[in-house]
Design an enzyme around this catalytic site. Structure first.
Site, PDB file in Angstrom:
ATOM      1  N   SER A 137       0.859  -1.189   0.000  1.00 53.05           N
ATOM      2  CA  SER A 137       0.000   0.000   0.000  1.00 53.05           C
ATOM      3  C   SER A 137       0.893   1.236   0.000  1.00 53.05           C
ATOM      4  O   SER A 137       2.001   1.203   0.561  1.00 53.05           O
ATOM      5  CB  SER A 137      -0.880   0.024   1.246  1.00 53.05           C
ATOM      6  OG  SER A 137      -1.554   1.269   1.355  1.00 53.05           O
ATOM      7  N   TYR A 151      -1.559  -0.410  10.436  1.00 51.83           N
ATOM      8  CA  TYR A 151      -1.712  -1.025   9.103  1.00 51.83           C
ATOM      9  C   TYR A 151      -0.596  -0.540   8.184  1.00 51.83           C
ATOM     10  O   TYR A 151       0.026  -1.332   7.464  1.00 51.83           O
ATOM     11  CB  TYR A 151      -3.093  -0.652   8.551  1.00 51.83           C
ATOM     12  CG  TYR A 151      -3.324  -0.921   7.075  1.00 51.83           C
ATOM     13  CD1 TYR A 151      -3.737  -2.181   6.625  1.00 51.83           C
ATOM     14  CD2 TYR A 151      -3.180   0.101   6.136  1.00 51.83           C
ATOM     15  CE1 TYR A 151      -3.973  -2.409   5.267  1.00 51.83           C
ATOM     16  CE2 TYR A 151      -3.418  -0.123   4.793  1.00 51.83           C
ATOM     17  CZ  TYR A 151      -3.814  -1.377   4.357  1.00 51.83           C
ATOM     18  OH  TYR A 151      -4.057  -1.598   3.018  1.00 51.83           O
TER      19      TYR A 151
HETATM   20  P1  NAP Z   1     -11.457  -6.247  -0.089  1.00 50.68           P
HETATM   21  O1  NAP Z   1     -12.278  -5.800  -1.239  1.00 50.68           O
HETATM   22  O2  NAP Z   1     -11.942  -6.008   1.295  1.00 50.68           O
HETATM   23  O3  NAP Z   1     -11.151  -7.815  -0.290  1.00 50.68           O
HETATM   24  C1  NAP Z   1     -10.384  -8.473   0.656  1.00 50.68           C
HETATM   25  C2  NAP Z   1     -10.231  -9.923   0.247  1.00 50.68           C
HETATM   26  O4  NAP Z   1      -9.387 -10.559   1.207  1.00 50.68           O
HETATM   27  C3  NAP Z   1     -11.515 -10.712   0.222  1.00 50.68           C
HETATM   28  O5  NAP Z   1     -11.434 -11.641  -0.834  1.00 50.68           O
HETATM   29  C4  NAP Z   1     -11.520 -11.423   1.570  1.00 50.68           C
HETATM   30  O6  NAP Z   1     -12.251 -12.656   1.532  1.00 50.68           O
HETATM   31  C5  NAP Z   1     -10.051 -11.716   1.731  1.00 50.68           C
HETATM   32  N1  NAP Z   1      -9.604 -11.921   3.099  1.00 50.68           N
HETATM   33  C6  NAP Z   1      -9.627 -11.056   4.134  1.00 50.68           C
HETATM   34  N2  NAP Z   1      -9.111 -11.614   5.225  1.00 50.68           N
HETATM   35  C7  NAP Z   1      -8.742 -12.878   4.887  1.00 50.68           C
HETATM   36  C8  NAP Z   1      -8.135 -13.957   5.575  1.00 50.68           C
HETATM   37  N3  NAP Z   1      -7.805 -13.895   6.873  1.00 50.68           N
HETATM   38  N4  NAP Z   1      -7.908 -15.115   4.884  1.00 50.68           N
HETATM   39  C9  NAP Z   1      -8.235 -15.201   3.583  1.00 50.68           C
HETATM   40  N5  NAP Z   1      -8.811 -14.228   2.877  1.00 50.68           N
HETATM   41  C10 NAP Z   1      -9.061 -13.072   3.524  1.00 50.68           C
HETATM   42  O7  NAP Z   1      -9.988  -5.602  -0.138  1.00 50.68           O
HETATM   43  P2  NAP Z   1      -9.155  -4.908  -1.306  1.00 50.68           P
HETATM   44  O8  NAP Z   1      -9.361  -3.445  -1.204  1.00 50.68           O
HETATM   45  O9  NAP Z   1      -9.368  -5.593  -2.600  1.00 50.68           O
HETATM   46  O10 NAP Z   1      -7.685  -5.175  -0.741  1.00 50.68           O
HETATM   47  C11 NAP Z   1      -6.813  -6.146  -1.299  1.00 50.68           C
HETATM   48  C12 NAP Z   1      -5.398  -5.819  -0.850  1.00 50.68           C
HETATM   49  O11 NAP Z   1      -5.053  -4.506  -1.322  1.00 50.68           O
HETATM   50  C13 NAP Z   1      -5.193  -5.794   0.659  1.00 50.68           C
HETATM   51  O12 NAP Z   1      -3.944  -6.362   0.972  1.00 50.68           O
HETATM   52  C14 NAP Z   1      -5.210  -4.302   0.997  1.00 50.68           C
HETATM   53  O13 NAP Z   1      -4.490  -4.024   2.163  1.00 50.68           O
HETATM   54  C15 NAP Z   1      -4.541  -3.736  -0.248  1.00 50.68           C
HETATM   55  N6  NAP Z   1      -4.824  -2.317  -0.498  1.00 50.68           N
HETATM   56  C16 NAP Z   1      -6.086  -1.885  -0.770  1.00 50.68           C
HETATM   57  C17 NAP Z   1      -6.300  -0.539  -1.000  1.00 50.68           C
HETATM   58  C18 NAP Z   1      -7.666   0.032  -1.313  1.00 50.68           C
HETATM   59  O14 NAP Z   1      -7.814   1.268  -1.302  1.00 50.68           O
HETATM   60  N7  NAP Z   1      -8.666  -0.782  -1.607  1.00 50.68           N
HETATM   61  C19 NAP Z   1      -5.224   0.359  -0.945  1.00 50.68           C
HETATM   62  C20 NAP Z   1      -3.962  -0.113  -0.673  1.00 50.68           C
HETATM   63  C21 NAP Z   1      -3.761  -1.470  -0.452  1.00 50.68           C
HETATM   64  P3  NAP Z   1     -13.819 -12.715   1.999  1.00 50.68           P
HETATM   65  O15 NAP Z   1     -14.581 -11.821   1.088  1.00 50.68           O
HETATM   66  O16 NAP Z   1     -14.186 -14.155   1.845  1.00 50.68           O
HETATM   67  O17 NAP Z   1     -13.820 -12.212   3.432  1.00 50.68           O
END
Ligand code: NAP
Length: 242
Positions: A137, A151
Site C-alpha cells: 500500500s 496497518y
Molecule cells: P477487499 O475488497 O476487502 O477484499 C479483501 C479480500 O481478502 C476478500 O477476498 C476477503 O475474503 C479476503 N480476506 C480477508 N481476510 C482474509 C483472511 N484472513 N484469509 C483469507 N482471505 C481473507 O480488499 P481490497 O481493497 O481488494 O484489498 C486487497 C489488498 O489490497 C489488501 O492487501 C489491501 O491491504 C490492499 N490495499 C487496498 C487498498 C484500497 O484502497 N482498496 C489500498 C492499498 C492497499 P472474503 O470476502 O471471503 O472475506
C-alpha cells in the site's frame, strides 16, 4: 506450459480484478477467500468460461494448515508458477491511541503472517522460475496518520519482505515484487467504517480521483508476466500520484 497462479483474497476487490486479468492472459487460477463462498464460486464459474481452470478454496491465510490446503488445491491444476499475496484487512479507522489490541493483532496476522505463510508455500513448491506479487500500500510510505498507523507499518513490512525474498529466491529464477495501491474503490473502506473514503479523498490525490481495482490488476499482471522478466525487488506504486 500454462501458468498456475494462487490469488489470496481472490473473491472481491483487487483480487477479483486480478483474477479476471490473469484468466484472460491464460492462467489457471486458485482463488482463496475467507467467508464469502457464494461470491468466490460465482467468479470462478465466470472465469471458467474463458477456457482456463479455476478453483475457489476457503482458506484463512492466518492458518498454516488452511494455507497448505490452498496450495494443495492449486497444485492439482499443474505446477504452481505464481502467487498474488493479496488477502488483507484494515481496522476501523480511528486514532492511534484508541487502537484495540485485537485489531492490531488481526492486522498483523492477516497482512504479515498470512503473506509469509503463503510465500513460504509458494517458494517451497515452485521449481526453477516463478513470480510472487505482494500487495502492499502507499500507506507504507505515507504512514496513515489518524486512520490506521499500525496497518501502514505492516505494509512497510510487506515491502521489506518483498526485498528480502526477491534476493533470496533470485538464484532460483523466482521474481518477487510488490504493488502499492493508493485509494482504490473496493469494499475495504466500508469494512473500515468509511464507505465514502475514496470519494472524500479525491481532493488530495494528484490525479484527482480514486483508482479502480482493474488499474491495480494491470500492474500485478505485468509483474507476473514475461515482460517483467528482469524486474524483481520492485515496489510499483499505483496510487494516482499519492
Ligand atoms: P477487499 O475488497 O476487502 O477484499 C479483501 C479480500 O481478502 C476478500 O477476498 C476477503 O475474503 C479476503 N480476506 C480477508 N481476510 C482474509 C483472511 N484472513 N484469509 C483469507 N482471505 C481473507 O480488499 P481490497 O481493497 O481488494 O484489498 C486487497 C489488498 O489490497 C489488501 O492487501 C489491501 O491491504 C490492499 N490495499 C487496498 C487498498 C484500497 O484502497 N482498496 C489500498 C492499498 C492497499 P472474503 O470476502 O471471503 O472475506
Amino acid at each position: 506450459m500454462t501458468p498456475v497462479t494462487v490469488i489470496t483474497g481472490g473473491s472481491r476487490g483487487i483480487g477479483a480484478a486480478t483474477a479476471r486479468r490473469l484468466a484472460t492472459a491464460g492462467h489457471h487460477l486458485t482463488l482463496g477467500y475467507r467467508r464469502d463462498q457464494a461470491t468466490a464460486e460465482a467468479l470462478a464459474t465466470d472465469l471458467r468460461a474463458t477456457g482456463v481452470q479455476v478453483t475457489a478454496v476457503c482458506a484463512d491465510t492466518r492458518d498454516p494448515d488452511q494455507v497448505a490446503a490452498l496450495f494443495e488445491a492449486a497444485a492439482e491444476l499443474g505446477p504452481i508458477t505464481g502467487l498474488v499475496n493479496n488477502a488483507g484487512i484494515t481496522s476501523p479507522i480511528g486514532s492511534f491511541v484508541d487502537l484495540r489490541l485485537d485489531d492490531l493483532r488481526e492486522v498483523v496476522d492477516v497482512n504479515l503472517v498470512g503473506y509469509v505463510l503463503c510465500a513460504q508455500q509458494a517458494a517451497r513448491r515452485m521449481g526453477e522460475g516463478g513470480a510472487i506479487v505482494n500487495i502492499s500500500s502507499v500507506a507504507a510510505t505515507l504512514g496513515s496518520p489518524g486512520e490506521y498507523v499500525h496497518y501502514a507499518a505492516v505494509k512497510a513490512a510487506t515491502d521489506t519482505l518483498t526485498l528480502g525474498l526477491a534476493k533470496e529466491l533470485a538464484p532460483r529464477g523466482i521474481r518477487v515484487n510488490a504493488v502499492a495501491p493508493g485509494i482504490i474503490r473496493t469494499d475495504i473502506h466500508a469494512l473500515s467504517g468509511q464507505p465514502d473514503r475514496p470519494e472524500r479523498a479525491a481532493g488530495r490525490i494528484p490525479l484527482g480521483r480514486p483508482g479502480e481495482p482493474d488499474e491495480v490488476a494491470a500492474a500485478v499482471a505485468w509483474l507476473l508476466g514475461p515482460d517483467a522478466s528482469y524486474t524483481t525487488a520492485a515496489v510499483l506504486r499505483v496510487g494516482g500520484g499519492l
